[in-house]
Scaffold this active site. Sequence first.
Site, PDB file in Angstrom:
ATOM      1  N   GLY A  13       0.711  -3.094   9.403  1.00  0.00           N
ATOM      2  CA  GLY A  13       1.898  -2.324   9.796  1.00  0.00           C
ATOM      3  C   GLY A  13       1.863  -1.982  11.273  1.00  0.00           C
ATOM      4  O   GLY A  13       2.440  -0.983  11.714  1.00  0.00           O
ATOM      5  N   ALA A  14       1.201  -2.845  12.056  1.00  0.00           N
ATOM      6  CA  ALA A  14       0.955  -2.549  13.474  1.00  0.00           C
ATOM      7  C   ALA A  14       2.221  -2.550  14.311  1.00  0.00           C
ATOM      8  O   ALA A  14       2.214  -2.058  15.442  1.00  0.00           O
ATOM      9  CB  ALA A  14      -0.045  -3.557  14.041  1.00  0.00           C
ATOM     10  N   SER A 142       0.394   9.220   1.327  1.00  0.00           N
ATOM     11  CA  SER A 142       1.553  10.058   1.667  1.00  0.00           C
ATOM     12  C   SER A 142       1.468  11.381   0.925  1.00  0.00           C
ATOM     13  O   SER A 142       0.891  11.460  -0.169  1.00  0.00           O
ATOM     14  CB  SER A 142       2.855   9.358   1.264  1.00  0.00           C
ATOM     15  N   TYR A 158       7.501   5.047  -5.063  1.00  0.00           N
ATOM     16  CA  TYR A 158       6.705   5.233  -3.833  1.00  0.00           C
ATOM     17  C   TYR A 158       5.541   6.189  -4.106  1.00  0.00           C
ATOM     18  O   TYR A 158       4.394   5.904  -3.736  1.00  0.00           O
ATOM     19  CB  TYR A 158       7.633   5.784  -2.753  1.00  0.00           C
ATOM     20  N   ALA A 159       5.833   7.316  -4.778  1.00  0.00           N
ATOM     21  CA  ALA A 159       4.782   8.306  -5.064  1.00  0.00           C
ATOM     22  C   ALA A 159       3.708   7.700  -5.960  1.00  0.00           C
ATOM     23  O   ALA A 159       2.506   7.915  -5.744  1.00  0.00           O
ATOM     24  CB  ALA A 159       5.392   9.542  -5.716  1.00  0.00           C
ATOM     25  N   ALA A 160       4.123   6.916  -6.951  1.00  0.00           N
ATOM     26  CA  ALA A 160       3.153   6.303  -7.858  1.00  0.00           C
ATOM     27  C   ALA A 160       2.285   5.297  -7.111  1.00  0.00           C
ATOM     28  O   ALA A 160       1.057   5.246  -7.300  1.00  0.00           O
ATOM     29  CB  ALA A 160       3.883   5.621  -9.011  1.00  0.00           C
ATOM     30  N   ALA A 161       2.896   4.501  -6.246  1.00  0.00           N
ATOM     31  CA  ALA A 161       2.122   3.508  -5.493  1.00  0.00           C
ATOM     32  C   ALA A 161       1.144   4.195  -4.541  1.00  0.00           C
ATOM     33  O   ALA A 161      -0.018   3.793  -4.427  1.00  0.00           O
ATOM     34  CB  ALA A 161       3.068   2.593  -4.711  1.00  0.00           C
ATOM     35  N   LYS A 162       1.599   5.256  -3.864  1.00  0.00           N
ATOM     36  CA  LYS A 162       0.714   5.956  -2.927  1.00  0.00           C
ATOM     37  C   LYS A 162      -0.391   6.703  -3.686  1.00  0.00           C
ATOM     38  O   LYS A 162      -1.519   6.831  -3.168  1.00  0.00           O
ATOM     39  CB  LYS A 162       1.520   6.912  -2.048  1.00  0.00           C
TER      40      LYS A 162
HETATM   41  N1  LIG Z   1       6.611   8.314   8.966  1.00  0.00           N
HETATM   42  C1  LIG Z   1       6.309   9.260   8.089  1.00  0.00           C
HETATM   43  O1  LIG Z   1       6.815  10.398   8.164  1.00  0.00           O
HETATM   44  C2  LIG Z   1       5.331   8.962   6.977  1.00  0.00           C
HETATM   45  C3  LIG Z   1       4.942   9.998   6.115  1.00  0.00           C
HETATM   46  C4  LIG Z   1       4.034   9.716   5.092  1.00  0.00           C
HETATM   47  C5  LIG Z   1       3.520   8.438   4.958  1.00  0.00           C
HETATM   48  N2  LIG Z   1       3.922   7.461   5.798  1.00  0.00           N
HETATM   49  C6  LIG Z   1       3.352   6.117   5.625  1.00  0.00           C
HETATM   50  O2  LIG Z   1       2.824   5.703   6.866  1.00  0.00           O
HETATM   51  C7  LIG Z   1       2.932   4.281   6.960  1.00  0.00           C
HETATM   52  C8  LIG Z   1       3.644   3.899   8.249  1.00  0.00           C
HETATM   53  O3  LIG Z   1       4.904   4.542   8.296  1.00  0.00           O
HETATM   54  P1  LIG Z   1       5.897   4.346   9.529  1.00  0.00           P
HETATM   55  O4  LIG Z   1       6.681   5.585   9.666  1.00  0.00           O
HETATM   56  O5  LIG Z   1       5.158   3.808  10.686  1.00  0.00           O
HETATM   57  O6  LIG Z   1       6.876   3.217   8.930  1.00  0.00           O
HETATM   58  P2  LIG Z   1       7.562   1.980   9.679  1.00  0.00           P
HETATM   59  O7  LIG Z   1       8.623   1.502   8.761  1.00  0.00           O
HETATM   60  O8  LIG Z   1       7.906   2.339  11.077  1.00  0.00           O
HETATM   61  O9  LIG Z   1       6.368   0.915   9.719  1.00  0.00           O
HETATM   62  C9  LIG Z   1       5.945   0.240   8.580  1.00  0.00           C
HETATM   63  C10 LIG Z   1       5.549  -1.150   9.009  1.00  0.00           C
HETATM   64  O10 LIG Z   1       5.069  -1.865   7.849  1.00  0.00           O
HETATM   65  C11 LIG Z   1       5.566  -3.172   7.933  1.00  0.00           C
HETATM   66  N3  LIG Z   1       5.635  -3.768   6.605  1.00  0.00           N
HETATM   67  C12 LIG Z   1       6.258  -3.266   5.516  1.00  0.00           C
HETATM   68  N4  LIG Z   1       6.165  -4.129   4.493  1.00  0.00           N
HETATM   69  C13 LIG Z   1       5.462  -5.197   4.975  1.00  0.00           C
HETATM   70  C14 LIG Z   1       5.037  -6.417   4.403  1.00  0.00           C
HETATM   71  N5  LIG Z   1       5.309  -6.738   3.123  1.00  0.00           N
HETATM   72  N6  LIG Z   1       4.319  -7.277   5.159  1.00  0.00           N
HETATM   73  C15 LIG Z   1       4.037  -6.974   6.450  1.00  0.00           C
HETATM   74  N7  LIG Z   1       4.409  -5.835   7.042  1.00  0.00           N
HETATM   75  C16 LIG Z   1       5.125  -4.959   6.305  1.00  0.00           C
HETATM   76  C17 LIG Z   1       6.942  -3.056   8.551  1.00  0.00           C
HETATM   77  O11 LIG Z   1       7.376  -4.299   9.120  1.00  0.00           O
HETATM   78  C18 LIG Z   1       6.734  -1.955   9.571  1.00  0.00           C
HETATM   79  O12 LIG Z   1       6.413  -2.468  10.850  1.00  0.00           O
HETATM   80  C19 LIG Z   1       3.635   3.803   5.692  1.00  0.00           C
HETATM   81  O13 LIG Z   1       2.656   3.394   4.743  1.00  0.00           O
HETATM   82  C20 LIG Z   1       4.346   5.054   5.219  1.00  0.00           C
HETATM   83  O14 LIG Z   1       4.563   5.033   3.827  1.00  0.00           O
HETATM   84  C21 LIG Z   1       4.813   7.681   6.814  1.00  0.00           C
END
Ligand SMILES: NC(=O)c1ccc[n+]([C@@H]2O[C@H](COP(=O)([O-])OP(=O)(O)OC[C@H]3O[C@@H](n4cnc5c(N)ncnc54)[C@H](O)[C@@H]3O)[C@@H](O)[C@H]2O)c1
Length: 250
Positions: A13-14, A142, A158-162
């Site tokens: 998710g970089a 999460s 989402y909650a179940a997966a996390k």
């Molecule tokens: N932002 C928040 O407030 C928050 C809160 C709790 C948890 N999270 C978790 O933190 C993580 C990052 O969140 P974020 O806000 O940066 O989200 P974001 O959507 O900005 O980034 C997520 C990244 O994951 C990539 N991705 C998703 N599915 C993919 C796949 N199948 N293959 C390759 N890449 C994939 C996307 O392309 C994206 O770049 C996530 O796991 C999210 O559930 C975020």
Amino acid sequence: MAQLESRRAIVTGAAGALGAVICEVFAREGANVGGLDLNADGLAATGERVRAAGREWTGTAVDLTDFDAVQDATAGLIDRLGGVDVLVNCAGGGAVSFFHEMSPETWRTQMARNLDQVFNATRAVLPSMLAARSGRIINIASIAAVSGGRLVRGATAYAAAKAGVIGLTKALAIEVAEQGVTVNAIAPGAQATPGRDKDTPERREALLAQIPTRLLGNPEHLAEAIVFLAGPAGVNVTGVVLPLDGGHSI
Ligand SMILES: NC(=O)c1ccc[n+]([C@@H]2O[C@H](COP(=O)([O-])OP(=O)(O)OC[C@H]3O[C@@H](n4cnc5c(N)ncnc54)[C@H](O)[C@@H]3O)[C@@H](O)[C@H]2O)c1
């Protein structure tokens, strides 16, 4: 002193909001970074941030839900980085869907996006870490896994997966502890990412009213918490789920 000097880190998710900040902070702390994401342009932008911090970058666009593709892409990153010391499983994301009308496809997609990809990437790095008898794995779960999401109705899949990510974290922490690999999770509450900019003032106030500190999470602070788990002081910390949520889940 840099806490990750010469460490080799892979971040999934970089290209995302949090993943890009984690990569940049890791680079500032001395790590060379490999990124995986679907979004090739976003990976390139993150690469610029890592290089601007003076560290090496390599990125591969891949669908993290595709097991075989992830094994290949990760092997390439490990080869180019010269090994792997740290994995941050950050890719993921929610989709609102009410349970009484949820399709099996939506359920499966959420499991794949938030749990399967943690298996796929972790499975790809673990043999190298076990062979080196050293490694740090940090999974981004999460607050939704801990508290059910509260403000966001329709977050069951989402909650179940996390919650699955948290279970995986604890079970794997026990499985690999004696071989020098630690496995921990972060459970963020709402972060101050660009995605929150579309909140109405009413929604923002409703959100802050549920957070005892009345603060959204700062992605740089989240990244620094991960640096702690990945760095020298984290050597004896494993199986932990660290809430970064201003007390929201209390
Ligand atoms: N932002 C928040 O407030 C928050 C809160 C709790 C948890 N999270 C978790 O933190 C993580 C990052 O969140 P974020 O806000 O940066 O989200 P974001 O959507 O900005 O980034 C997520 C990244 O994951 C990539 N991705 C998703 N599915 C993919 C796949 N199948 N293959 C390759 N890449 C994939 C996307 O392309 C994206 O770049 C996530 O796991 C999210 O559930 C975020």
